[in-house]
Design a protein around this motif. Structure first.
Motif, PDB file in Angstrom:
ATOM      1  N   TYR A 158      36.926  41.652  15.615  1.00  0.00           N
ATOM      2  CA  TYR A 158      36.235  42.589  16.500  1.00  0.00           C
ATOM      3  C   TYR A 158      35.995  42.001  17.885  1.00  0.00           C
ATOM      4  CZ  TYR A 158      31.808  40.024  15.732  1.00  0.00           C
ATOM      5  OH  TYR A 158      30.824  39.066  15.689  1.00  0.00           O
ATOM      6  N   ASN A 159      35.661  42.890  18.806  1.00  0.00           N
ATOM      7  CA  ASN A 159      35.396  42.540  20.189  1.00  0.00           C
ATOM      8  C   ASN A 159      33.912  42.195  20.334  1.00  0.00           C
ATOM      9  OD1 ASN A 159      34.827  42.590  22.970  1.00  0.00           O
ATOM     10  ND2 ASN A 159      36.426  44.106  23.384  1.00  0.00           N
ATOM     11  N   TYR A 162      32.041  43.772  23.323  1.00  0.00           N
ATOM     12  CA  TYR A 162      31.689  45.187  23.106  1.00  0.00           C
ATOM     13  C   TYR A 162      30.438  45.294  22.246  1.00  0.00           C
ATOM     14  CZ  TYR A 162      32.129  50.132  21.873  1.00  0.00           C
ATOM     15  OH  TYR A 162      31.882  51.475  21.695  1.00  0.00           O
ATOM     16  N   ASP A 189      34.597  55.795  21.563  1.00  0.00           N
ATOM     17  CA  ASP A 189      35.633  54.781  21.394  1.00  0.00           C
ATOM     18  C   ASP A 189      36.210  54.819  19.978  1.00  0.00           C
ATOM     19  OD1 ASP A 189      35.348  53.603  24.036  1.00  0.00           O
ATOM     20  OD2 ASP A 189      33.413  52.843  23.314  1.00  0.00           O
ATOM     21  N   ASN A 270      43.796  45.343  24.373  1.00  0.00           N
ATOM     22  CA  ASN A 270      43.933  46.411  25.364  1.00  0.00           C
ATOM     23  C   ASN A 270      42.847  47.465  25.236  1.00  0.00           C
ATOM     24  OD1 ASN A 270      46.194  45.233  26.504  1.00  0.00           O
ATOM     25  ND2 ASN A 270      47.653  46.468  25.352  1.00  0.00           N
ATOM     26  N   ASP A 271      41.839  47.193  24.415  1.00  0.00           N
ATOM     27  CA  ASP A 271      40.676  48.073  24.253  1.00  0.00           C
ATOM     28  C   ASP A 271      41.037  49.452  23.710  1.00  0.00           C
ATOM     29  OD1 ASP A 271      38.917  46.100  25.246  1.00  0.00           O
ATOM     30  OD2 ASP A 271      39.345  46.695  27.314  1.00  0.00           O
ATOM     31  N   GLN A 272      42.123  49.499  22.935  1.00  0.00           N
ATOM     32  CA  GLN A 272      42.456  50.762  22.282  1.00  0.00           C
ATOM     33  C   GLN A 272      41.667  50.947  20.994  1.00  0.00           C
ATOM     34  OE1 GLN A 272      46.888  49.816  23.127  1.00  0.00           O
ATOM     35  NE2 GLN A 272      46.855  52.012  22.714  1.00  0.00           N
ATOM     36  N   VAL A 274      38.028  48.924  18.920  1.00  0.00           N
ATOM     37  CA  VAL A 274      36.996  47.887  19.010  1.00  0.00           C
ATOM     38  C   VAL A 274      37.181  46.828  17.933  1.00  0.00           C
ATOM     39  CG1 VAL A 274      34.503  47.439  18.923  1.00  0.00           C
ATOM     40  CG2 VAL A 274      35.379  49.497  20.048  1.00  0.00           C
ATOM     41  N   PHE A 295      39.567  36.891  25.873  1.00  0.00           N
ATOM     42  CA  PHE A 295      39.048  37.872  24.916  1.00  0.00           C
ATOM     43  C   PHE A 295      38.098  37.186  23.945  1.00  0.00           C
ATOM     44  CE2 PHE A 295      38.981  40.638  21.238  1.00  0.00           C
ATOM     45  CZ  PHE A 295      38.968  41.911  21.809  1.00  0.00           C
TER      46      PHE A 295
END
Length: 445
Positions: A158-159, A162, A189, A270-272, A274, A295
């Protein structure tokens, strides 16, 4: 330096299984090439390609070995990631042209068919005793290519940025996980990217959901052995199958049916999405770091309703046991056998372990592990290693011993994908999977 003077010593005491009616036919896997005044034996190494970290590990280890060895050249024989590896091994068997070193699937099947040679003590003595085990005939046929950390590698990446920006927390229970998915979706999202461009990544979301059920059958030798004995049925998996369907329908990035596993790295950075499913563990974190060093990645495993993190233990025997093996075809040639042993001795050396760790892989459990330099520099690595110390970690066993399990497993994976894709109902999926299970168990005898 590895050299030819060892060949006579290596051959002493190496027991090679007799090859009977199922003897391999076809051309031999190796050859010779000139190396100054010596002849170098060429052997092939067949392995399943996957995440870029594993591919780079194999290349680094083989390249370094080839540079040092006076007697052996190892040629890489990679199988493209889009192929089903277990099915591809059947093709290799059908052609009768086995490589010397094989990254195994369906191990028990090929042991029983006489296609694998015993691994000699020169190799097994380099490993911790718990890292391998003998088959019923007393011989060891596979040795691990990674640390025995079970399926800790099957997790959610996971990000972290975010999560921090949106006041989200790593879930402590299954309900927390569903709430997390809902909160991300409410933000506008996409919560989760997953892949089914090949059939095997379909396990990445399924196995954590099914793990609480699987864990209940550890004392019976695992769920699938219980199912073979008819003390469990596919119907027992209805709840996690429903959960799988619900998550796919509501929270998964569109296009997952044709997404390759490695593509989820790109989707994440690329944040497509989370989060993304993974079975590469530390390797996926390393892949992400290579693509985008900035990242901020983390990982967790989907917990059950009680907060337990159920993780499958590694099987060192049985049909699902993976690992590196020496083919019986190669063992028929004295030089190829000696070269195979020489390469495996290097594979389980401290030098090779350090190459693996540097590349972002967790090296096998070798006896001299205290000399191995661990790589803690990869962002998110601390999350992975913390799982091993997590007080809620519950190891379970689920290693089928029926020899046709791989065929059933491929069928079950494909059936789940069809259910998730709306091609089949939940009831139809359960019914046809049970029928296939009964047929494969009967075929196994």
């Amino acid at each position: 330096m590895y050299n030819a003077t060892r060949r006579g010593i290596l051959m002493t005491g190496i027991a090679v299984s007799a090859i009977g009616a199922l003897a391999l036919t076809g051309c031999t896997a190796g050859g010779s090439e000139a190396a100054g005044s010596q002849e170098k034996t060429t052997i092939r190494f067949l392995y399943a390609t996957g995440d870029e970290t594993w591919n780079s590990v194999v290349d680094s280890v083989v390249t370094t070995f080839n540079e040092q060895s006076d007697t052996t050249t190892v040629e890489l024989d990679p199988l493209p990631a889009g192929s089903d590896y277990a099915t591809a091994l059947k093709t290799v068997d059908a052609t009768g042209n086995w490589p010397a070193i094989v990254d195994m699937r369906d191990t028990l099947t090929y042991v029983n068919a006489g296609k694998l040679a015993p691994i000699p003590s020169e190799v097994t003595d380099l490993l911790e005793p718990t890292a391998f085990a003998a088959a019923e005939d007393g011989n060891v046929y596979t040795v691990p290519y990674s640390a025995l950390n079970g399926e800790l590698g099957i997790n959610i990446i996971y990000n972290k940025d975010y999560f921090e920006e949106n006041d989200l927390e790593v879930p402590e229970t299954y309900d927390d996980f569903i709430t997390l998915l809902e909160d991300i979706k409410a933000n506008g999202d996409v919560p989760l990217a997953t892949a089914a461009g090949e059939v095997w990544p379909s396990d990445q979301l399924w196995k954590p959901l099914a793990a609480p059920i699987f864990a209940e059958y550890t004392d019976e030798g695992g769920f699938w052995n219980a199912a073979a004995e008819k003390t469990a049925t596919v119907e027992d998996l209805r709840d996690p199958l429903e959960e799988l369907q619900y998550i796919t329908d509501n929270f998964v990035l569109e296009g997952w049916q044709s997404t390759a596993d490695a593509q989820t790295t790109t989707l994440l950075v690329n944040d497509q999405a989370v989060m993304a499913t993974s079975s590469a563990g530390l390797g996926r974190l390393n892949d992400i770091h290579k693509v985008d060093p900035d990242f901020n990645a983390g990982l967790f495993i989907i917990p059950d309703e009680d907060g337990n993190i159920n993780v499958l233990k590694n099987s060192v025997v049985g049909d699902t046991a993976g690992g590196l093996a020496i083919s019986s075809q190669a063992a028929e040639d004295e030089d190829e056998l000696a070269s195979s042993v020489e390469f495996l001795e290097f594979f389980y050396s401290v030098e090779a372990a350090n190459l693996m760790e540097e590349a972002g892989w967790i090296s096998p459990n070798i006896v001299d592990s205290d000399e191995v330099v661990r790589n803690n520099s990869i962002p998110g690595a601390e999350d992975f290693f913390a799982l091993l110390e997590n007080p809620n970690l519950v190891w379970y066993e689920n290693a089928p011993t029926w020899s046709t399990f791989s065929a059933f497993n491929t069928f079950f994976r494909q059936s789940r994908i069809e259910m998730q894709d709306g091609q089949s109902s939940l009831d139809d999926t359960i019914n046809k999977t049970q029928t296939e299970l009964d047929n494969q168990v009967a075929a196994a005898g």
